[in-house]
Design a protein around this motif. Structure first.
Motif, PDB file in Angstrom:
ATOM      1  N   LYS A   3       0.835  -1.205   0.000  1.00  0.00           N
ATOM      2  CA  LYS A   3       0.000   0.000   0.000  1.00  0.00           C
ATOM      3  C   LYS A   3       0.871   1.256   0.000  1.00  0.00           C
ATOM      4  CE  LYS A   3      -4.021  -2.091   2.242  1.00  0.00           C
ATOM      5  NZ  LYS A   3      -4.884  -2.113   3.437  1.00  0.00           N
ATOM      6  N   GLU A  86     -12.567  -8.173  -8.452  1.00  0.00           N
ATOM      7  CA  GLU A  86     -12.198  -7.447  -7.237  1.00  0.00           C
ATOM      8  C   GLU A  86     -11.803  -8.381  -6.097  1.00  0.00           C
ATOM      9  OE1 GLU A  86     -11.358  -4.295  -4.783  1.00  0.00           O
ATOM     10  OE2 GLU A  86     -11.854  -4.216  -6.908  1.00  0.00           O
ATOM     11  N   GLU A  87     -12.585  -9.426  -5.888  1.00  0.00           N
ATOM     12  CA  GLU A  87     -12.305 -10.328  -4.775  1.00  0.00           C
ATOM     13  C   GLU A  87     -10.961 -11.029  -4.946  1.00  0.00           C
ATOM     14  OE1 GLU A  87     -14.363 -14.203  -2.616  1.00  0.00           O
ATOM     15  OE2 GLU A  87     -15.625 -12.809  -3.748  1.00  0.00           O
ATOM     16  N   ARG A  90      -8.092  -8.462  -4.495  1.00  0.00           N
ATOM     17  CA  ARG A  90      -7.930  -7.912  -3.149  1.00  0.00           C
ATOM     18  C   ARG A  90      -6.852  -8.639  -2.350  1.00  0.00           C
ATOM     19  NH1 ARG A  90     -12.926  -8.082  -1.516  1.00  0.00           N
ATOM     20  NH2 ARG A  90     -13.419  -5.999  -2.271  1.00  0.00           N
ATOM     21  N   LYS A  91      -6.707  -9.934  -2.573  1.00  0.00           N
ATOM     22  CA  LYS A  91      -5.691 -10.679  -1.817  1.00  0.00           C
ATOM     23  C   LYS A  91      -4.278 -10.203  -2.156  1.00  0.00           C
ATOM     24  CE  LYS A  91      -5.363 -14.657  -4.985  1.00  0.00           C
ATOM     25  NZ  LYS A  91      -5.571 -16.112  -5.131  1.00  0.00           N
ATOM     26  N   TYR A  92      -4.131  -9.656  -3.371  1.00  0.00           N
ATOM     27  CA  TYR A  92      -2.819  -9.117  -3.753  1.00  0.00           C
ATOM     28  C   TYR A  92      -2.639  -7.697  -3.208  1.00  0.00           C
ATOM     29  CZ  TYR A  92      -2.722 -13.099  -6.943  1.00  0.00           C
ATOM     30  OH  TYR A  92      -2.743 -14.366  -7.463  1.00  0.00           O
ATOM     31  N   TYR A  93      -3.741  -6.906  -3.197  1.00  0.00           N
ATOM     32  CA  TYR A  93      -3.657  -5.557  -2.625  1.00  0.00           C
ATOM     33  C   TYR A  93      -3.221  -5.625  -1.164  1.00  0.00           C
ATOM     34  CZ  TYR A  93      -6.830  -4.240  -6.506  1.00  0.00           C
ATOM     35  OH  TYR A  93      -7.424  -4.047  -7.720  1.00  0.00           O
ATOM     36  N   ASP A  94      -3.731  -6.644  -0.463  1.00  0.00           N
ATOM     37  CA  ASP A  94      -3.524  -6.718   0.978  1.00  0.00           C
ATOM     38  C   ASP A  94      -2.205  -7.372   1.384  1.00  0.00           C
ATOM     39  OD1 ASP A  94      -5.976  -5.523   1.287  1.00  0.00           O
ATOM     40  OD2 ASP A  94      -7.068  -7.411   1.600  1.00  0.00           O
ATOM     41  N   LYS A  95      -1.473  -7.886   0.420  1.00  0.00           N
ATOM     42  CA  LYS A  95      -0.199  -8.528   0.741  1.00  0.00           C
ATOM     43  C   LYS A  95       0.831  -7.510   1.211  1.00  0.00           C
ATOM     44  CE  LYS A  95       0.440 -12.900  -1.697  1.00  0.00           C
ATOM     45  NZ  LYS A  95       1.359 -13.633  -2.603  1.00  0.00           N
ATOM     46  N   GLU A  96       1.606  -7.899   2.197  1.00  0.00           N
ATOM     47  CA  GLU A  96       2.688  -7.042   2.663  1.00  0.00           C
ATOM     48  C   GLU A  96       3.765  -6.920   1.587  1.00  0.00           C
ATOM     49  OE1 GLU A  96       3.153  -5.165   5.429  1.00  0.00           O
ATOM     50  OE2 GLU A  96       1.033  -5.572   5.802  1.00  0.00           O
TER      51      GLU A  96
END
Length: 226
Positions: A3, A86-87, A90-96
Motif C-alpha cells: 500500500k 475485485e475479490e 484484493r488478496k494481492y492488494y492486501d499482501k505485505e
C-alpha cells in the motif's frame, strides 16, 4: 508495504500531472454526444475505443476527453460498476510483499477488468507498478500513459473550487484516486446540488474541500431505478 509503494507511485504521477498546468474547459456533453455518434468525425466512439483497446499511445488529449466523458452515453456505462475480479485482486492488494510468481496472475486479472471497464484507474495504476516490477517497461509505459491521459481529462474538466466548476468523473472511486494523487485526505462527503463535495480538515490545505460534478452519475442512477 504494498500500500505504501502504491501511494508513492500515485504521488510520483501527481507531480508530473501537476507540472503540466492544464487549464480547464467545462464539458459540453451535447457536443460530445454529437461528435462520438458521427461516423465521419475523428471522435466517432467505436473507432476511438478500438484504438484505446489496442493501446494506441498516439491518442490525443481531445480524443481521450471524448473517450472518457463520452462513455456516459454508452450502454455499458454503470456509475456503480465494480470489478468482476475485485475479490481475487484484493488478496494481492492486501499482501505485505508481492512474490514474483504473483505478477502474471495480477496482470491477467487486471487486464480482464480493463476489458470490462477501460477507465479503471485503480487497475491501470496497479498494472503500471506490476509491469515495472516485472521489468516490462514498455507495457508499464503504455498502462501509465492511459492512466495519465484519463487523469488529465478529469483535471481539465474543472478546478473543483465550486460546484459549477467541479471535476467531472465517471464514478466515485475516481474522486478518491484524484485525492490520493495529491496525498489529500477527505474528512467528509456530502451531496451539493449535482456535485459530490469532499471536505478536508480545517486549515490542513489551501482549500476546505473539492467539488466533483456527478451529474451524469445521478442521471445513470435514475435510469437504473426505472
Amino acid at each position: 508495504m504494498l500500500k505504501q509503494i502504491f501511494i508513492l507511485l500515485l504521488f510520483c504521477f501527481a507531480i508530473q500531472l501537476h507540472s503540466q498546468e492544464i487549464g480547464f474547459t467545462t464539458p459540453d456533453y451535447k457536443a460530445i454526444e454529437k461528435e462520438i455518434n458521427d461516423k465521419n468525425s475523428k471522435f466517432y466512439y467505436p473507432k476511438l475505443m478500438e484504438r484505446l483497446t489496442k493501446n494506441d499511445t498516439l491518442l490525443s488529449h481531445d480524443e481521450y476527453r471524448h473517450l472518457y466523458l463520452g462513455y456516459v452515453f454508452q450502454p455499458k456505462y454503470n456509475a456503480f460498476w465494480t470489478s468482476p475480479d475485485e475479490e481475487q485482486l484484493r488478496k494481492y492488494y492486501d499482501k505485505e510483499e508481492l512474490e514474483v510468481s504473483d505478477y502474471d496472475e495480477i496482470i491477467k486479472l487486471s487486464n480482464h477488468t480493463l476489458s470490462d471497464f477501460p477507465f479503471d484507474l485503480k487497475q491501470l495504476n496497479f498494472l503500471t507498478y506490476i509491469y515495472h516490477l516485472k521489468g516490462d517497461e514498455t507495457s508499464a509505459k503504455i498502462a501509465s500513459f492511459r492512466f495519465h491521459s484519463i487523469m488529465n481529462v478529469i483535471l481539465s474538466s474543472g478546478d473543483g473550487k465550486k460546484c459549477e466548476t467541479g471535476f467531472h468523473v465517471l464514478m466515485v472511486d475516481h474522486e478518491y484516486i484524484l485525492l490520493s494523487l495529491f496525498e489529500i485526505e477527505s474528512k467528509g462527503q456530502s451531496l451539493v446540488e449535482n456535485c459530490d463535495y469532499l471536505s478536508f480538515e480545517k486549515g490542513a490545505y489551501n482549500v476546505d474541500g473539492i467539488y466533483f460534478n456527478i451529474e451524469k452519475m445521478l442521471e445513470n442512477e435514475k435510469k437504473m431505478l426505472r
